[in-house]
Motif scaffolding. Structure first.
Motif, PDB file in Angstrom:
ATOM      1  N   TRP A  83       0.457  -1.346   0.199  1.00 31.95           N
ATOM      2  CA  TRP A  83       0.307  -0.142   0.103  1.00 31.95           C
ATOM      3  C   TRP A  83       0.744   1.279  -0.038  1.00 31.95           C
ATOM      4  CZ3 TRP A  83      -1.039   4.111   2.429  1.00 31.95           C
ATOM      5  CH2 TRP A  83      -2.064   5.204   2.086  1.00 31.95           C
ATOM      6  N   ARG A  84       1.892   1.284   0.605  1.00 30.61           N
ATOM      7  CA  ARG A  84       2.750   2.886   1.256  1.00 30.61           C
ATOM      8  C   ARG A  84       3.321   2.758  -0.239  1.00 30.61           C
ATOM      9  NH1 ARG A  84       5.729   1.760   7.096  1.00 30.61           N
ATOM     10  NH2 ARG A  84       3.801   1.924   8.048  1.00 30.61           N
ATOM     11  N   ALA A  87       1.147   3.890  -3.041  1.00 33.78           N
ATOM     12  CA  ALA A  87       0.849   5.667  -3.272  1.00 33.78           C
ATOM     13  C   ALA A  87       2.183   6.518  -2.918  1.00 33.78           C
ATOM     14  CB  ALA A  87       0.208   5.085  -1.128  1.00 33.78           C
ATOM     15  N   LEU A 105      -5.369   0.517   8.397  1.00 29.70           N
ATOM     16  CA  LEU A 105      -5.081   1.451   7.145  1.00 29.70           C
ATOM     17  C   LEU A 105      -3.859   2.330   7.828  1.00 29.70           C
ATOM     18  CD1 LEU A 105      -4.936   2.880   3.901  1.00 29.70           C
ATOM     19  CD2 LEU A 105      -7.214   3.360   5.034  1.00 29.70           C
ATOM     20  N   GLU A 106      -4.443   2.184   9.319  1.00 28.80           N
ATOM     21  CA  GLU A 106      -3.706   3.830   9.813  1.00 28.80           C
ATOM     22  C   GLU A 106      -2.075   3.642  10.276  1.00 28.80           C
ATOM     23  OE1 GLU A 106      -4.096   4.520  15.387  1.00 28.80           O
ATOM     24  OE2 GLU A 106      -5.694   4.015  14.161  1.00 28.80           O
ATOM     25  N   LYS A 109      -0.916   4.420   6.828  1.00 28.12           N
ATOM     26  CA  LYS A 109      -0.171   5.696   6.822  1.00 28.12           C
ATOM     27  C   LYS A 109       0.788   6.500   7.715  1.00 28.12           C
ATOM     28  CE  LYS A 109      -4.760   6.607   4.638  1.00 28.12           C
ATOM     29  NZ  LYS A 109      -5.952   7.470   4.993  1.00 28.12           N
ATOM     30  N   GLY A 112       3.090   8.437   7.373  1.00 23.26           N
ATOM     31  CA  GLY A 112       2.633  10.229   7.448  1.00 23.26           C
ATOM     32  C   GLY A 112       3.160  10.169   5.333  1.00 23.26           C
ATOM     33  N   GLU A 113       3.793   9.630   3.831  1.00 21.16           N
ATOM     34  CA  GLU A 113       3.841   9.346   2.999  1.00 21.16           C
ATOM     35  C   GLU A 113       2.145   9.716   2.097  1.00 21.16           C
ATOM     36  OE1 GLU A 113       6.247   7.479   0.554  1.00 21.16           O
ATOM     37  OE2 GLU A 113       7.393   7.000   2.419  1.00 21.16           O
ATOM     38  N   ASP A 114       1.325   9.507   2.218  1.00 18.78           N
ATOM     39  CA  ASP A 114       0.715   9.835   1.717  1.00 18.78           C
ATOM     40  C   ASP A 114       0.052  11.130   2.453  1.00 18.78           C
ATOM     41  OD1 ASP A 114      -0.948   8.832   4.888  1.00 18.78           O
ATOM     42  OD2 ASP A 114      -2.961   8.986   3.487  1.00 18.78           O
ATOM     43  N   GLU A 115       0.139  11.681   3.533  1.00 19.52           N
ATOM     44  CA  GLU A 115      -0.259  12.904   3.280  1.00 19.52           C
ATOM     45  C   GLU A 115      -0.002  14.337   2.592  1.00 19.52           C
ATOM     46  OE1 GLU A 115      -2.862  13.222   5.366  1.00 19.52           O
ATOM     47  OE2 GLU A 115      -3.199  11.342   5.705  1.00 19.52           O
ATOM     48  N   LYS A 120      -1.059  17.216  -3.367  1.00 18.28           N
ATOM     49  CA  LYS A 120      -1.995  16.618  -3.295  1.00 18.28           C
ATOM     50  C   LYS A 120      -3.645  16.846  -3.214  1.00 18.28           C
ATOM     51  CE  LYS A 120      -3.791  13.561   0.274  1.00 18.28           C
ATOM     52  NZ  LYS A 120      -4.065  13.588   2.214  1.00 18.28           N
ATOM     53  N   GLN A 132     -13.950  11.111   0.532  1.00 15.31           N
ATOM     54  CA  GLN A 132     -13.107  10.629   0.391  1.00 15.31           C
ATOM     55  C   GLN A 132     -14.346   9.488   0.016  1.00 15.31           C
ATOM     56  OE1 GLN A 132     -11.975   8.626   4.214  1.00 15.31           O
ATOM     57  NE2 GLN A 132     -10.487  10.323   4.584  1.00 15.31           N
TER      58      GLN A 132
END
Length: 191
Positions: A83-84, A87, A105-106, A109, A112-115, A120, A132
């Motif tokens: 997932w990471r 992303a 999912l927590e 995430k 913090g890469e998806d943030e 974005k 979402q």
């Protein structure tokens, strides 16, 4: 690093990288932010992929072709790393197919890469609420649907929306059994 953990990971993976399937230069990688080197927190991965995880500057997208298989792996740490990296590579087609429960999912995430706010796209409804994938919304205005010859009525519920990844002002959903694109300014998120 526990020899027992490495042996269990090698048994679990058939002595191959759990992402790429290669069988050389394998190392144990503890999936952050976990720190305990137990199989439930680790994957067996090629050294070159581990280095790319730890240093974005070394990223080579061709090395990650195995993600389309590893994302379906039954072991949660492998799913988290898949997932990471999807992303990071911005492969939204494969990300959209993945399902991780809330806790997983927590964990995914947690780096913090998806943030990454730079570039974005954030979808917001008419009240400024963040939308979402999978949310439900209600239309706040009658909308003429181009090409479908009907009007989507104010108050119509649209469930399980999909975000248009390259346009913050558009979402997709079904209204009257028609798949349509809707402008976010005409919807209100429901609880």
């Amino acid at each position: 690093m526990s020899i027992v953990t490495e042996k269990r990971l090698r048994d679990r993976s058939g002595n191959t990288c759990e992402i790429s399937g290669v069988d050389e230069n394998l190392v144990v990688y503890v999936v952050e932010p976990k720190t305990e080197a137990i199989p439930e927190n680790c994957i067996l991965i090629a050294q070159s992929l581990k280095e790319q995880i730890e240093n974005k500057e070394l990223m080579n997208p061709n090395d990650w072709r195995g993600l389309s298989d590893s994302m379906w792996n039954e072991n949660l740490p492998v799913q988290i790393v898949s997932w990471r990296m999807l992303a990071r590579l911005k492969n939204h087609d494969l990300l959209d197919m993945m399902y991780l429960d809330e806790d997983a999912l927590e964990w995914a995430k947690a780096t913090g890469e998806d943030e990454d706010e730079e570039g974005k796209i954030i979808h917001k409804d008419s009240n400024g609420n963040i939308l979402q994938d999978g949310d439900s919304v209600v239309l706040i205005k009658d909308l003429d649907v181009k090409g479908a010859n009907f009007t989507a009525k104010r108050g119509a519920a649209v469930h399980n929306i999909k975000l248009v990844w390259d346009n913050a002002e558009q979402i997709e959903g079904r209204v009257e059994n028609q798949h349509i694109v809707i402008l976010t300014q005409y919807v209100k998120k429901t609880k």
